[in-house]
Design an enzyme around this catalytic site. Structure first.
Site, PDB file in Angstrom:
ATOM      1  N   ASP A   1      11.766  -2.037  17.205  1.00 55.03           N
ATOM      2  CA  ASP A   1      11.484  -1.672  15.573  1.00 55.03           C
ATOM      3  C   ASP A   1      11.476  -2.995  15.013  1.00 55.03           C
ATOM      4  OD1 ASP A   1      11.380   0.331  13.740  1.00 55.03           O
ATOM      5  OD2 ASP A   1      13.012   1.293  14.274  1.00 55.03           O
TER       6      ASP A   1
ATOM      7  N   HIS B   1       5.427  -5.323   8.455  1.00 53.15           N
ATOM      8  CA  HIS B   1       6.689  -4.605   8.741  1.00 53.15           C
ATOM      9  C   HIS B   1       7.130  -4.153  10.091  1.00 53.15           C
ATOM     10  CE1 HIS B   1       7.086  -3.303   4.377  1.00 53.15           C
ATOM     11  NE2 HIS B   1       5.707  -3.813   4.312  1.00 53.15           N
TER      12      HIS B   1
HETATM   13  P1  ADP Z   1       9.841   3.728  10.217  1.00 53.75           P
HETATM   14  O1  ADP Z   1       9.059   2.757   8.917  1.00 53.75           O
HETATM   15  O2  ADP Z   1       9.184   3.024  11.599  1.00 53.75           O
HETATM   16  O3  ADP Z   1       9.171   5.067  10.083  1.00 53.75           O
HETATM   17  P2  ADP Z   1      12.124   3.150   9.142  1.00 53.75           P
HETATM   18  O4  ADP Z   1      13.735   3.577   9.792  1.00 53.75           O
HETATM   19  O5  ADP Z   1      12.372   1.495   8.638  1.00 53.75           O
HETATM   20  O6  ADP Z   1      11.161   3.480  10.370  1.00 53.75           O
HETATM   21  O7  ADP Z   1      11.747   3.911   7.849  1.00 53.75           O
HETATM   22  C1  ADP Z   1      11.806   5.537   7.965  1.00 53.75           C
HETATM   23  C2  ADP Z   1      11.802   5.968   6.768  1.00 53.75           C
HETATM   24  O8  ADP Z   1      11.610   7.217   6.445  1.00 53.75           O
HETATM   25  C3  ADP Z   1      13.225   5.849   5.947  1.00 53.75           C
HETATM   26  O9  ADP Z   1      13.333   5.523   4.695  1.00 53.75           O
HETATM   27  C4  ADP Z   1      13.687   7.413   6.307  1.00 53.75           C
HETATM   28  O10 ADP Z   1      14.527   7.812   5.025  1.00 53.75           O
HETATM   29  C5  ADP Z   1      12.587   8.237   6.168  1.00 53.75           C
HETATM   30  N1  ADP Z   1      12.587   9.253   7.022  1.00 53.75           N
HETATM   31  C6  ADP Z   1      12.681   9.363   8.237  1.00 53.75           C
HETATM   32  N2  ADP Z   1      12.777  10.806   8.972  1.00 53.75           N
HETATM   33  C7  ADP Z   1      12.788  11.464   7.716  1.00 53.75           C
HETATM   34  C8  ADP Z   1      12.681  12.717   7.596  1.00 53.75           C
HETATM   35  N3  ADP Z   1      12.751  13.706   8.512  1.00 53.75           N
HETATM   36  N4  ADP Z   1      12.501  13.264   6.279  1.00 53.75           N
HETATM   37  C9  ADP Z   1      12.476  12.782   5.303  1.00 53.75           C
HETATM   38  N5  ADP Z   1      12.208  11.051   5.550  1.00 53.75           N
HETATM   39  C10 ADP Z   1      12.619  10.657   6.692  1.00 53.75           C
HETATM   40  O1  F6P Z   2       7.362   0.711   8.384  1.00 57.45           O
HETATM   41  C1  F6P Z   2       6.305   0.824   9.269  1.00 57.45           C
HETATM   42  C2  F6P Z   2       5.226   1.617   9.291  1.00 57.45           C
HETATM   43  O2  F6P Z   2       4.547   1.455  10.486  1.00 57.45           O
HETATM   44  C3  F6P Z   2       4.470   1.708   8.217  1.00 57.45           C
HETATM   45  O3  F6P Z   2       3.265   0.658   8.161  1.00 57.45           O
HETATM   46  C4  F6P Z   2       3.937   2.867   8.357  1.00 57.45           C
HETATM   47  O4  F6P Z   2       3.198   3.335   6.956  1.00 57.45           O
HETATM   48  C5  F6P Z   2       5.158   3.919   8.486  1.00 57.45           C
HETATM   49  O5  F6P Z   2       5.668   3.055   9.322  1.00 57.45           O
HETATM   50  C6  F6P Z   2       4.842   5.147   8.752  1.00 57.45           C
HETATM   51  O6  F6P Z   2       3.609   5.390   9.614  1.00 57.45           O
HETATM   52  P1  F6P Z   2       2.328   6.075   9.227  1.00 57.45           P
HETATM   53  O7  F6P Z   2       1.920   5.660   7.998  1.00 57.45           O
HETATM   54  O8  F6P Z   2       1.199   6.100  10.518  1.00 57.45           O
HETATM   55  O9  F6P Z   2       2.734   7.460   8.624  1.00 57.45           O
END
Ligand code: ADP
Ligand code: F6P
Length: 535
Positions: A381, A169
């Site tokens: 990202d 991912h």
């Molecule tokens: P990552 O996987 O690195 O966190 P992404 O943008 O791909 O980055 O995914 C983040 C996910 O977490 C999204 O589905 C988003 O809606 C959720 N998210 C991010 N910030 C918040 C928050 N403050 N509260 C709830 N959900 C959140």
């Molecule tokens: O989507 C990427 C990712 O690294 C997932 O593998 C991971 O679960 C997520 O972001 C959030 O990080 P964590 O699991 O450390 O809270």
């Protein structure tokens, strides 16, 4: 779709739910992060098993909570308990103090502690043991992400004969970066025991192939249909690009609910009746939050007329709080927020609203709908689902997306978004100024294109395309996009410029979807016909 006779067994470090401990007991929360959000959305109505960690130490109270959580899901949840030492050295240590920063091109943040590697191997074997107890020969085992790159080898050693896939991912780094990892060879060798290996973008897949070429020269690689075919010993893996998406329809439908619209209007009234800029991220140094705040400060300094008329709402979900780099980041972000507010606040206007908590889905949707500008500026990202969620929630096509060129989603969304380099604060400030002054018509045409792309590249299509790439069970012939398993593999990586992928939007779309877009004289992508349902 490739036929899977048995079940799909999803394996990821995180389960879609998280057990939180409080003084009064334990409770379940939705996991944040792209992996959990996407899989949870895509997996609705499909039977199977999801194996993962529930985010806490060994606790007898977890199982009843997971059984209850599985009641409203079509799959069961099976937890892998981690000890405190494993949480510290596998999750915080190897996964998030070595692989995470290295794969995001930030090697100076790595802590190459050899003990982390020992525990990483141990925990991968632990996950594999639980999978081996669960999987039958006709199941498909789908392992996710960088926490579990060694599980294939352990599963085969444990006698598991089911077909297995792996999806990364996060980004896969260039050979110069990956070379720094002391344990690079066993990781590559183990990955090559999966039958399908998937990456978010062509950038990642090419990096992986280049690492194989440099570090495992005995491996044979050739292009086959849309994928690569990689041979190691007697085994071959399909290596493909599968950009992840969101459940567009669900986001769109939920965003349309009258109560969401009413709350969004309420937020606008209370926070800003003028231009509302939104950032939503896990509190992670890869997300470029300090850089974003500095860009916003520059905007207010360079364009004084914007003061009082533009407000940034930055929502962060606490993440990996035990790791020193994350503790420092929180302090840095909070200091910057208070400095900006100290410098510019006026009666009736606070420039930055800072929310530090996990939001429920409705609250998140409300902010997406309330915003005029979605500001998504990661330094690097894998994909970034927030950018896509923002577009899906823009049902009135009023918002503008400003996205980093280094987000996985950047190239895919560049035709409708304003694309910026997050390290160029002046460029980001200018992009905000331009977005704030964009005509309603320009906003609408850009957002329409973005929404169509996000709709086409949805999470269901991501799952289908990955499962379609699984070679057939007999191992002799694969049906993965025309891959022929009887071919003799060549010995060179062909870094063919024509490889399909997200770098070129038109190329990344399926043939059916491709006919729906046209590049105008102004080099912008336009929707030329309505989507004819799922392709
Ligand atoms: P990552 O996987 O690195 O966190 P992404 O943008 O791909 O980055 O995914 C983040 C996910 O977490 C999204 O589905 C988003 O809606 C959720 N998210 C991010 N910030 C918040 C928050 N403050 N509260 C709830 N959900 C959140
Ligand atoms: O989507 C990427 C990712 O690294 C997932 O593998 C991971 O679960 C997520 O972001 C959030 O990080 P964590 O699991 O450390 O809270």
């Amino acid at each position: 779709m490739n036929e899977i006779k048995g079940r799909v067994i999803n394996v990821s470090n995180r389960l879609p739910v998280l057990v939180r401990k409080y003084a009064g007991g334990t409770r379940l929360e939705r996991s944040s992060g792209g992996l959990a959000t996407a899989l949870e959305a895509g997996w609705r109505d499909q039977p199977g098993v999801w194996i993962g960690w529930a985010g806490t130490g060994p606790d007898e109270q977890i199982e009843p909570l997971l059984v209850r959580a599985a009641h409203r899901r079509s799959y069961t949840l099976r937890s892998v308990a981690l000890t405190d030492e494993e949480i510290a050295k596998f999750y915080s240590g190897f996964a998030n103090e070595i692989i995470w920063p290295l794969f995001h091109d930030m090697p100076s943040r790595c802590n190459f502690d050899p003990e982390y590697w020992e525990i990483y191997q141990r925990v991968n074997r632990k996950f594999a043991k639980v999978v081996a107890e669960t999987a039958k020969d006709d199941d498909f085992v789908w392992v996710h992400d960088y926490h579990l790159m060694l599980t294939a080898a352990s599963l085969r050693e444990a006698g598991v004969r089911a077909r297995m896939g792996f999806f990364l991912h996060i980004p896969f780094p260039s050979p110069d970066m990956f070379d720094k990892l002391p344990w690079k060879k066993p990781i590559l060798q183990s990955l090559l025991q999966f039958d399908v290996i998937g990456f978010q973008g062509d950038r990642d897949r090419l990096n992986f192939a280049s690492c194989l070429e440099r570090m495992l020269p005995e491996v044979m690689i050739e292009r086959s249909g849309p994928h690569l075919l990689v041979g190691q010993g007697g085994h071959r893996s399909v290596v493909g690009t599968f950009p992840i998406g969101i459940d567009f329809d669900a986001f769109e439908q939920d965003a349309q609910r009258p109560e969401i619209a009413a709350h969004a209007a309420e937020i606008r009234k209370r926070v800003s009746d003028d231009v509302l800029v939104l950032g939503v991220d896990r509190l992670d140094y890869t997300k470029g939050i300090p850089e974003r705040l500095k860009s916003f400060r520059l905007l207010l300094r360079r364009f004084p007329e914007m003061r009082g008329h533009i407000t940034l709402v930055q929502v962060v979900v606490p993440s990996r709080e035990e790791i020193p780099n994350y503790k420092h980041l929180r302090r840095e972000v909070e200091l910057l927020v208070s400095q900006i507010n100290g410098e510019f606040t006026e009666p009736g206007w606070v420039p930055v609203h800072y929310i530090h908590r996990n939001l429920g889905r409705d609250e998140l949707l409300t902010y997406y709908r309330a915003a005029d500008i979605g500001l998504v500026t990661p330094l690097k990202d894998g994909m970034n689902l927030v950018a896509k969620e923002f577009c899906a929630a823009q049902i009135d096509e009023r918002g503008v997306l400003v996205v980093s060129e280094f987000a996985g989603a950047g190239p895919e969304l560049r035709c409708g978004a304003i694309v910026v380099n997050p390290n160029d604060f002046a460029e980001v400030a200018q992009a905000l100024y331009d977005a704030a002054h964009m005509s309603a018509e320009d906003k609408r045409s850009r957002m329409r294109v973005l929404r169509q792309i996000v709709k086409d590249h949805n999470v269901h299509r991501w799952i289908r395309s990955f499962l379609d790439a699984i070679p057939s069970a007999d191992g002799a012939k694969g049906s993965a996009g025309g891959v022929s398993w009887s071919q003799t593999a060549g010995s060179k990586v062909r870094q063919d410029k024509t490889m399909p992928g997200v770098a070129l939007v038109a190329a990344a779309l399926s043939p059916a979807a491709r006919s729906r877009y046209a590049i105008g004289k102004d080099a912008k992508l336009r929707v030329v016909s309505a989507a004819a349902g799922e392709d």
